[in-house]
Design a protein around this motif. Structure first.
Motif, short mmCIF file in Angstrom:
data_model
loop_
_atom_site.label_atom_id
_atom_site.label_comp_id
_atom_site.label_asym_id
_atom_site.label_seq_id
_atom_site.Cartn_x
_atom_site.Cartn_y
_atom_site.Cartn_z
N ALA A 81 0.72 -1.03 0.12
CA ALA A 81 -0.02 0.05 -0.03
C ALA A 81 1.06 1.40 0.06
CB ALA A 81 -0.88 0.07 1.24
N GLY A 82 1.87 1.16 0.66
CA GLY A 82 2.87 2.55 0.79
C GLY A 82 3.55 2.52 -0.15
N ALA A 83 4.01 1.47 -1.09
CA ALA A 83 5.02 1.42 -2.17
C ALA A 83 3.69 1.99 -3.18
CB ALA A 83 5.24 0.25 -2.78
N ILE A 84 2.69 1.72 -3.49
CA ILE A 84 1.76 2.25 -4.60
C ILE A 84 1.29 3.60 -4.50
CG2 ILE A 84 -0.74 1.99 -5.47
CD1 ILE A 84 -0.48 -1.11 -4.78
N GLN A 85 1.20 4.06 -3.08
CA GLN A 85 0.94 5.41 -2.94
C GLN A 85 1.91 6.34 -3.23
OE1 GLN A 85 -1.88 7.16 0.40
NE2 GLN A 85 0.13 7.37 1.33
N ASN A 86 3.15 5.80 -2.91
CA ASN A 86 4.43 6.60 -3.17
C ASN A 86 4.79 6.57 -4.72
OD1 ASN A 86 7.12 8.07 -2.33
ND2 ASN A 86 8.08 6.16 -3.32
N LYS A 87 4.56 5.28 -5.41
CA LYS A 87 5.22 5.61 -6.74
C LYS A 87 4.02 6.22 -7.70
CE LYS A 87 6.28 2.16 -10.19
NZ LYS A 87 7.50 2.58 -10.85
N TYR A 88 2.71 5.91 -7.37
CA TYR A 88 1.70 6.41 -8.24
C TYR A 88 0.73 7.77 -7.97
CZ TYR A 88 2.75 2.15 -10.78
OH TYR A 88 3.30 1.01 -11.40
N TYR A 108 -0.78 -3.09 15.41
CA TYR A 108 0.20 -2.73 14.77
C TYR A 108 0.24 -2.38 13.18
CZ TYR A 108 3.28 -3.82 18.68
OH TYR A 108 3.83 -3.86 19.97
N GLU A 109 -0.83 -3.14 12.59
CA GLU A 109 -1.17 -2.51 11.25
C GLU A 109 -1.62 -1.06 11.28
OE1 GLU A 109 -3.41 -5.13 8.38
OE2 GLU A 109 -3.35 -6.70 10.00
N LEU A 110 -2.63 -0.85 12.03
CA LEU A 110 -3.28 0.48 12.08
C LEU A 110 -2.10 1.46 12.34
CD1 LEU A 110 -6.39 -0.34 14.42
CD2 LEU A 110 -6.13 -0.14 11.73
N LEU A 111 -1.18 1.32 13.29
CA LEU A 111 -0.10 2.01 13.45
C LEU A 111 0.82 2.39 12.47
CD1 LEU A 111 1.06 0.83 17.26
CD2 LEU A 111 0.51 3.14 16.66
N ASP A 112 1.18 1.19 11.77
CA ASP A 112 2.05 1.40 10.49
C ASP A 112 1.38 1.98 9.38
OD1 ASP A 112 4.00 -0.19 11.50
OD2 ASP A 112 3.55 -2.11 10.67
N LEU A 113 0.09 1.79 9.22
CA LEU A 113 -0.71 2.53 8.16
C LEU A 113 -0.92 4.10 8.52
CD1 LEU A 113 -3.65 0.12 7.68
CD2 LEU A 113 -1.74 0.43 5.76
N GLN A 114 -0.78 4.39 9.74
CA GLN A 114 -0.89 5.67 10.13
C GLN A 114 0.36 6.31 9.95
OE1 GLN A 114 -1.69 6.80 14.35
NE2 GLN A 114 -3.88 7.27 13.60
N PHE A 115 1.43 5.88 10.07
CA PHE A 115 2.93 6.18 9.66
C PHE A 115 2.99 6.67 8.56
CE2 PHE A 115 4.62 3.55 13.42
CZ PHE A 115 4.17 4.72 14.59
N LEU A 116 2.31 5.65 7.68
CA LEU A 116 2.44 6.02 6.33
C LEU A 116 1.49 6.97 5.67
CD1 LEU A 116 2.89 2.21 5.01
CD2 LEU A 116 4.63 3.77 4.61
N GLY A 117 0.57 7.50 6.44
CA GLY A 117 -0.53 8.32 5.91
C GLY A 117 -1.21 7.85 5.25
N ILE A 118 -1.87 6.51 5.49
CA ILE A 118 -2.85 5.93 4.69
C ILE A 118 -3.94 5.91 5.83
CG2 ILE A 118 -3.77 3.59 3.97
CD1 ILE A 118 -0.57 3.30 2.85
N SER A 119 -5.02 6.48 5.45
CA SER A 119 -6.32 6.64 6.36
C SER A 119 -7.72 6.03 5.94
CB SER A 119 -6.60 8.08 6.69
OG SER A 119 -6.75 8.78 5.61
N ASN A 120 -7.65 5.27 4.80
CA ASN A 120 -8.68 4.67 4.10
C ASN A 120 -8.47 3.13 4.51
OD1 ASN A 120 -10.35 6.90 2.99
ND2 ASN A 120 -8.44 7.15 2.11
N LEU A 121 -9.61 2.23 4.86
CA LEU A 121 -9.45 0.89 5.04
C LEU A 121 -10.69 0.35 4.54
CD1 LEU A 121 -8.48 0.81 8.87
CD2 LEU A 121 -6.78 1.00 6.97
N LEU A 122 -10.44 -0.88 4.16
CA LEU A 122 -11.60 -1.73 4.06
C LEU A 122 -11.71 -3.08 4.93
CD1 LEU A 122 -14.08 -2.05 1.96
CD2 LEU A 122 -12.88 -3.96 0.70
N VAL A 123 -12.68 -2.94 5.99
CA VAL A 123 -12.64 -3.89 6.99
C VAL A 123 -13.49 -5.08 6.83
CG1 VAL A 123 -13.10 -3.95 9.53
CG2 VAL A 123 -12.03 -1.78 8.83
N LEU A 124 -12.79 -6.39 7.03
CA LEU A 124 -13.36 -7.57 6.48
C LEU A 124 -13.05 -8.59 7.70
CD1 LEU A 124 -12.10 -7.37 2.92
CD2 LEU A 124 -14.27 -6.91 3.53
#
Length: 318
Positions: A81-88, A108-124
């Motif tokens: 997710a971080g790589a795609i957001q950064n590249k594209y 820890y997933e939530l913390l990592d995503l927050q560090f990456l500035g990713i705030s949209n999730l699909l919760v399943l």
């Protein structure tokens, strides 16, 4: 950007999103990036990234006996997710699932995503393990997506799962959820399944993405029923172009959706997978046009085994 801004502010503009798989363990990102490269020119609104729990594999020991071990074949959803957001510079929505994850893993997933500035999730909830008869949560994990939503809500409110305050809360997560126009395979009936969707909305779900379907009328009926129940969140129709002859039997079994009689009869006339692929492009193009005519301007595509089909459809419609 909060994904609901696309859904609310861009409601009059036709657009699409699509889903990708993380690479298999040990593989690079080349194939994944080729998929995105093929579709980026059509300005996708966001990209969903699946995540997969571990599964059992059998390995032979030196003494000839077999041992059963759990292996994760597609790790790296957060990193991808971080790589795609950064590249594209395209918004990404990673899947966060109950399956195969403890509450601590999810935190820890939530913390990592927050560090990456990713705030949209699909919760399943996620699928049950391949060899399990029914879904079994990981130790100290969640049984239902609603339980996972509650954990995300607690995190958004500024508290870790043990109740400890988060000293520096980041941007709050916006959560989407799944819904099933032809009901979830484990639900006893559609009405009870839709009650779960209503509960997810009450827990803060901002939108829902459907399981794939080939009959638009079933989607329209589902949405009408949802609105009457008080489900008001945006519902995004999700589609997978038919691409291979074998999918006539595989798709209903795997995704628990019907193949309409008209489509099934046309597939039976196809001689090759190329014929089936062309039929799938025509059918999906007609599906999306009909969705547009009914006011559904946000369409989601599943791209596995169908990237070229989605590209052809995008050329025509976007």
């Amino acid at each position: 950007m909060n994904i609901t801004e696309f859904l609310n502010n861009g409601a009059q503009e036709k657009g699409f999103s699509f889903e990708v798989l993380p690479p298999l363990k040990g593989n690079g990102t080349a194939a994944l990036f080729r998929t995105i490269d093929a579709l980026k020119e059509f300005n996708p609104r966001f990209i969903n990234i699946t995540t997969h729990h571990s599964e059992f594999v059998y390995k032979e020991l030196d003494n000839g006996l077999l041992t059963r071990q759990r292996v994760r074949r597609r790790p790296g959803t957060v990193a991808i997710a971080g790589a795609i957001q950064n590249k594209y510079d395209i918004p990404v929505i990673p899947h966060v699932i109950c399956s195969g994850a403890s509450k601590e893993d999810i935190e820890y997933e939530l913390l990592d995503l927050q560090f990456l500035g990713i705030s949209n999730l699909l919760v399943l909830r996620g699928d049950k393990a391949k060899d399990d008869r029914q879904f079994t949560p990981t130790a100290n994990g969640h049984m239902h997506a609603t339980d996972l939503l509650k954990q995300v809500n607690q995190f958004n409110d500024g508290f870790f799962m043990d109740g400890t305050p988060i000293k520096h809360p980041g941007e709050k997560f916006c959560c989407g959820v799944a819904c099933y126009p032809e009901k979830h395979e484990e639900a006893p009936n559609l009405e009870m399944d839709m009650q779960h969707l209503l509960e997810k909305q009450q827990l803060g779900a901002a939108y829902a993405v459907t399981q794939l379907f080939y009959d638009n009328q079933k989607f329209y009926d589902f949405v009408e029923k949802a609105r009457k129940m008080g489900i008001t969140i945006p519902i995004i129709p999700a589609i997978k172009p038919f691409a291979k002859l074998s999918q006539l039997t595989v798709v209903p079994k795997t995704f628990h959706c019907d193949i309409p009689e008209e489509l099934a009869q046309e597939v039976l006339k196809c001689k090759t997978d190329d014929d089936a692929k062309e039929l799938g492009i025509e059918w999906t193009t007609a599906q999306v046009k009909d969705l547009f005519e009914h006011g559904y301007n946000n369409v989601h595509f599943f791209t596995v085994s169908a990237v070229e089909s989605v590209k052809q459809i995008a050329k025509t419609l976007f």
